[in-house]
Design an enzyme around this catalytic site. Structure first.
Site, PDB file in Angstrom:
ATOM      1  N   GLY A  93      30.416 -65.327  31.051  1.00 22.77           N
ATOM      2  CA  GLY A  93      31.285 -64.759  32.084  1.00 22.77           C
ATOM      3  C   GLY A  93      32.380 -65.697  32.527  1.00 22.77           C
ATOM      4  O   GLY A  93      33.161 -65.368  33.417  1.00 22.77           O
ATOM      5  N   CYS A  94      32.447 -66.863  31.911  1.00 17.95           N
ATOM      6  CA  CYS A  94      33.486 -67.829  32.239  1.00 17.95           C
ATOM      7  C   CYS A  94      34.516 -67.845  31.112  1.00 17.95           C
ATOM      8  O   CYS A  94      34.146 -67.804  29.936  1.00 17.95           O
ATOM      9  CB  CYS A  94      32.899 -69.231  32.396  1.00 17.95           C
ATOM     10  N   ALA A  95      35.784 -67.898  31.471  1.00 21.10           N
ATOM     11  CA  ALA A  95      36.835 -67.967  30.457  1.00 21.10           C
ATOM     12  C   ALA A  95      36.777 -69.309  29.727  1.00 21.10           C
ATOM     13  O   ALA A  95      37.016 -69.387  28.529  1.00 21.10           O
ATOM     14  CB  ALA A  95      38.203 -67.771  31.092  1.00 21.10           C
TER      15      ALA A  95
END
Length: 137
Positions: A49-51
């Site tokens: 969920g983290c870029a």
């Protein structure tokens, strides 16, 4: 229910008027944060969920929560350092009671991060809460 380390960050943010200065401070926190052992940067510790690439490895000793963390982005590593100040040393029950959105809002982060960074920050908080809850069960 913030730790003294987090309160220190909040006080510093109060003195920094400009958001560029605040961003620089977050980056400095990240630079000062201990690097994570490369052997721990595996799929099991990666935060989805983290870029950016983000890894969090929980460390629970004596019922107290701590974690190692790292990122390939300096601002994100700084955000990991902020979360570490918020959560490290708390009991597992205290981790569950931390109102992370409210505490982070005190820093104004929610208003000044891109939507991708905000989503990543939420994913890190969710991971921390999930790990602590599983350890407490």
């Amino acid at each position: 229910m913030a730790s003294p380390a987090f309160e220190e960050i909040a006080e510093t943010f109060e003195f920094l008027d400009d958001w560029e200065d605040r961003y620089r401070h977050v980056i400095e926190l990240g630079k000062a944060f201990a690097p994570m052992d490369e052997a721990l940067k595996v799929p099991a510790t990666k935060v989805q969920g983290c870029a950016s690439q983000v890894w969090i490895q929980p460390v629970i000793e004596g019922g107290r929560f701590d974690f190692q963390g790292d990122s390939d982005a300096m601002i994100v590593k700084g955000l990991i350092a902020v979360l570490h100040a918020l959560y490290a040393g708390l009991t597992l029950a205290e981790v569950a009671r931390v109102d992370a959105p409210a505490e982070l809002a005190r820093l104004g982060l929610t208003d000044h991060l891109s939507s991708q960074r905000s989503n990543g920050l939420r994913a890190m908080v969710e991971r921390i809460r999930k790990v602590a809850a599983e350890a407490a069960a």
